[in-house]
Design a protein around this motif. Structure first.
Motif, mmCIF file in Angstrom:
data_model
loop_
_atom_site.group_PDB
_atom_site.id
_atom_site.type_symbol
_atom_site.label_atom_id
_atom_site.label_comp_id
_atom_site.label_asym_id
_atom_site.label_seq_id
_atom_site.Cartn_x
_atom_site.Cartn_y
_atom_site.Cartn_z
ATOM 1 N N LEU A 27 17.150 -5.076 -16.172
ATOM 2 C CA LEU A 27 17.930 -6.005 -15.358
ATOM 3 C C LEU A 27 19.041 -6.681 -16.146
ATOM 4 O O LEU A 27 18.868 -7.007 -17.329
ATOM 5 C CB LEU A 27 17.022 -7.089 -14.773
ATOM 6 N N HIS A 31 20.017 -11.371 -13.091
ATOM 7 C CA HIS A 31 18.879 -10.924 -12.282
ATOM 8 C C HIS A 31 17.557 -11.146 -13.016
ATOM 9 O O HIS A 31 16.552 -11.515 -12.405
ATOM 10 C CB HIS A 31 19.027 -9.452 -11.912
ATOM 11 N N LYS A 32 17.565 -10.916 -14.315
ATOM 12 C CA LYS A 32 16.344 -11.118 -15.110
ATOM 13 C C LYS A 32 15.893 -12.579 -15.038
ATOM 14 O O LYS A 32 14.715 -12.879 -14.853
ATOM 15 C CB LYS A 32 16.599 -10.711 -16.559
ATOM 16 N N THR A 35 14.629 -13.388 -11.302
ATOM 17 C CA THR A 35 13.330 -12.780 -10.977
ATOM 18 C C THR A 35 12.209 -13.400 -11.809
ATOM 19 O O THR A 35 11.094 -13.565 -11.319
ATOM 20 C CB THR A 35 13.354 -11.250 -11.157
ATOM 21 N N TYR A 41 7.601 -12.397 -7.889
ATOM 22 C CA TYR A 41 8.711 -11.560 -7.449
ATOM 23 C C TYR A 41 8.263 -10.168 -7.024
ATOM 24 O O TYR A 41 8.741 -9.627 -6.031
ATOM 25 C CB TYR A 41 9.781 -11.465 -8.535
ATOM 26 N N CYS A 67 18.414 -1.045 -4.227
ATOM 27 C CA CYS A 67 18.822 -1.935 -3.161
ATOM 28 C C CYS A 67 18.130 -1.554 -1.857
ATOM 29 O O CYS A 67 17.570 -0.468 -1.728
ATOM 30 C CB CYS A 67 20.335 -1.940 -2.985
ATOM 31 N N TRP A 80 19.250 -6.702 -0.371
ATOM 32 C CA TRP A 80 18.842 -7.113 -1.711
ATOM 33 C C TRP A 80 19.301 -6.026 -2.693
ATOM 34 O O TRP A 80 19.484 -4.877 -2.314
ATOM 35 C CB TRP A 80 17.335 -7.351 -1.823
ATOM 36 N N LEU A 82 19.045 -4.993 -7.140
ATOM 37 C CA LEU A 82 18.734 -5.223 -8.550
ATOM 38 C C LEU A 82 19.666 -4.343 -9.365
ATOM 39 O O LEU A 82 19.779 -3.148 -9.083
ATOM 40 C CB LEU A 82 17.279 -4.846 -8.858
ATOM 41 N N ASP A 122 27.406 -15.685 -10.615
ATOM 42 C CA ASP A 122 27.487 -14.233 -10.824
ATOM 43 C C ASP A 122 28.815 -13.709 -10.271
ATOM 44 O O ASP A 122 28.887 -13.107 -9.201
ATOM 45 C CB ASP A 122 26.293 -13.548 -10.166
ATOM 46 N N SER A 125 29.165 -9.970 -9.165
ATOM 47 C CA SER A 125 28.499 -9.649 -7.896
ATOM 48 C C SER A 125 29.264 -10.216 -6.712
ATOM 49 O O SER A 125 29.359 -9.583 -5.655
ATOM 50 C CB SER A 125 27.063 -10.172 -7.895
#
Length: 158
Positions: A27, A31-32, A35, A41, A67, A80, A82, A122, A125
């Motif tokens: 990740l 994200h790490k 989660t 999670y 996803c 969603w 990752l 982020d 993203s």
């Protein structure tokens, strides 16, 4: 499964999501962090996968992103994703294909609204979501498991 991204260059493959992919993905730091702050999670992710299609893009057998889309109300779905830390170096082969996928997803899945949340800091993203034609609708203050602000992004298919 209909290949959501179409034909990809050699070395890339799209497969149905498996929880094994979650354990193999490296990740990205944001994200790490998110989660890790979630109390369970893995259980939450497994429940999301049951609510709609989910897939993983592999590069030479390693997951670079996972996803899915979860139907939460009639005509409304939540997405969603990752991302692996290496994802930026792989964006060229799939970015346009991902946009084409999101362009047709409303018809394919029978949704009029697709939404997802993005950590407010982020930037990469957020830019990608905007490029996929999602709009920032609001900020969910202190919403993330670690207390960070989250942006609600949505795309309408009317």
């Amino acid at each position: 499964m209909r290949d959501p991204l179409g034909s990809l260059p050699d070395g890339y493959k799209v497969v149905d999501f498996s929880m094994v992919h979650y354990f193999l993905i490296n990740l990205n730091p944001i994200h790490k962090e998110i989660t890790a702050a979630h109390p369970d999670y893995k259980t939450w992710l497994a429940s999301m996968v049951k609510l709609g299609p989910a897939f993983t893009c592999l590069h030479e057998g390693h997951p670079i992103f996972c996803c899915g889309i979860c139907h939460i109300l009639p005509g409304v779905a939540e997405g969603w994703m990752l991302a692996d830390i290496s994802l930026p170096q792989h964006s060229r082969p799939f970015a346009r294909r991902a946009r084409a996928y999101y362009d047709r997803i409303g018809t394919d899945l029978g949704v009029r609204r697709l939404q997802f949340t993005v950590v407010a800091r982020d930037v990469a993203s957020i830019r990608f979501a905007e490029w996929l034609r999602f709009e920032h609708e609001g900020t969910l203050r202190a919403f993330a498991p670690n207390g960070e602000n989250i942006l609600m992004m949505a795309r309408l298919y009317l």
